[in-house]
Design a protein around this motif. Structure first.
Motif, short mmCIF file in Angstrom:
data_model
loop_
_atom_site.label_atom_id
_atom_site.label_comp_id
_atom_site.label_asym_id
_atom_site.label_seq_id
_atom_site.Cartn_x
_atom_site.Cartn_y
_atom_site.Cartn_z
N ILE A 1 -19.86 -2.54 -13.68
CA ILE A 1 -18.40 -2.39 -13.72
C ILE A 1 -17.97 -1.14 -14.49
O ILE A 1 -17.25 -0.28 -13.95
N ILE B 1 -16.41 2.29 -12.72
CA ILE B 1 -14.98 2.58 -12.90
C ILE B 1 -14.79 3.94 -13.56
O ILE B 1 -13.94 4.74 -13.14
N PHE C 1 -13.09 3.69 -3.19
CA PHE C 1 -12.95 3.17 -4.55
C PHE C 1 -12.22 1.83 -4.54
O PHE C 1 -12.60 0.89 -5.25
N SER D 1 -14.51 -0.89 -3.24
CA SER D 1 -15.55 -1.18 -4.23
C SER D 1 -14.99 -2.02 -5.37
O SER D 1 -15.66 -2.94 -5.88
N VAL D 2 -13.77 -1.71 -5.79
CA VAL D 2 -13.13 -2.52 -6.83
C VAL D 2 -12.90 -3.95 -6.34
O VAL D 2 -13.05 -4.92 -7.10
N LEU E 1 -16.05 -5.84 -6.88
CA LEU E 1 -16.24 -6.23 -8.28
C LEU E 1 -15.32 -7.38 -8.67
O LEU E 1 -15.75 -8.35 -9.33
N ILE E 2 -14.05 -7.30 -8.27
CA ILE E 2 -13.10 -8.35 -8.64
C ILE E 2 -13.46 -9.67 -7.98
O ILE E 2 -13.44 -10.74 -8.61
#
Length: 204
Positions: A99, A103, A129, A132-133, A136-137
Motif C-alpha cells: 500500500i 501510493i 492508478f 489499482s487503488v 487495494l481498497i
C-alpha cells in the motif's frame, strides 16, 4: 595593389566570424527556463523496483490461491489445507506491504508527468492508478479484522469480484500506459510467467 593577391568579394565573411559558435538568444522577458523533470527519476525508480518485487510475489501468490479456488469449484472438493491458509495470510501481508510504496510512487509519478504533452499516456496512467487503488481498497474491505466484517453476502460478493477483476483491468491499462514509454521487456515477463506457472503447478 598586388595583382596576385586574391580579391575578397564584398559579401564575404571573415573566417573568424563563420567559425564562431552561435550563442542562443537570451530570453528578454526574464522568465526562467523550466527545469525538465523525469517522470521516473533515479530515486523513484528504486521505489518502483520495490513495487515490482511486491507485485511479482503477489502475482505468484494470487495465482496459487486462484488455482485452488478454481479446482474446488470444478471438482466440488476442498483443497484448503494448512499451506493454503499460510499462502492466504501471505497474500494479506504482501497486500499491506504494497500500500504505502505504491501510493507514494503513484502520487509522485503523476505529479512529475502532469505536464506531459502525451495526454493519452497521462490519462491512462490516471485510470491505472484509480483501478489499482480499487484493488487495494477492496482487499482491505475483505479482511476480517478488528471487529470489521462484511457479512452481507451481496456486498461481500461484489467487493470480492471487484478485487478479482480489477487486477486484470490494471494489467491491460499498464500495457497501454507503457506503449507510450520505454519498451516493455517481454523476455523478463515471459521468464517470470514461466517460473510462476511452474511453481504454482508444483505447489498445487
Amino acid at each position: 595593389m598586388d595583382p596576385n593577391e586574391p580579391i575578397e568579394s564584398a559579401d564575404s565573411t571573415p573566417e573568424s566570424t563563420t567559425n564562431k559558435p552561435q550563442v542562443p538568444p537570451i530570453p528578454t522577458d526574464g522568465t526562467p527556463k523550466k527545469k525538465y523533470v523525469r517522470a521516473v527519476g533515479p530515486n523513484l525508480k528504486k521505489l518502483l523496483y520495490v513495487v515490482f518485487a511486491l507485485l511479482a510475489l503477489l502475482g505468484a501468490n494470487s495465482g496459487y490461491l486462484a488455482s485452488i479456488i478454481a479446482m474446488q469449484w470444478y471438482t466440488g472438493e476442498t483443497f484448503e489445507n494448512f499451506f493454503y491458509f499460510c499462502m492466504f495470510l501471505g497474500h494479506v501481508a504482501l497486500g499491506l506491504l504494497l500500500i504505502v510504496p505504491f501510493i507514494v510512487f503513484g502520487v509522485i509519478h503523476m505529479r512529475n508527468a502532469a505536464g506531459r504533452r502525451n495526454r493519452r499516456a497521462v490519462n491512462v496512467g490516471y485510470a491505472l492508478f484509480a483501478v489499482s487503488v480499487a484493488v487495494l481498497i477492496s482487499g482491505l474491505l475483505l479482511v476480517r479484522a478488528g471487529g470489521f466484517d462484511l457479512k452481507a453476502p451481496t456486498v461481500r460478493s461484489t467487493v470480492y469480484w471487484i478485487h478479482v477483476a480489477c487486477p486484470l483491468v490494471a494489467g491491460w491499462l499498464y500495457w497501454l500506459h507503457r506503449l507510450a514509454g520505454p519498451r516493455i521487456k517481454w523476455k523478463v515477463g515471459i521468464s517470470y510467467g514461466t517460473v510462476v506457472g511452474a511453481t504454482i503447478v508444483g505447489m498445487v
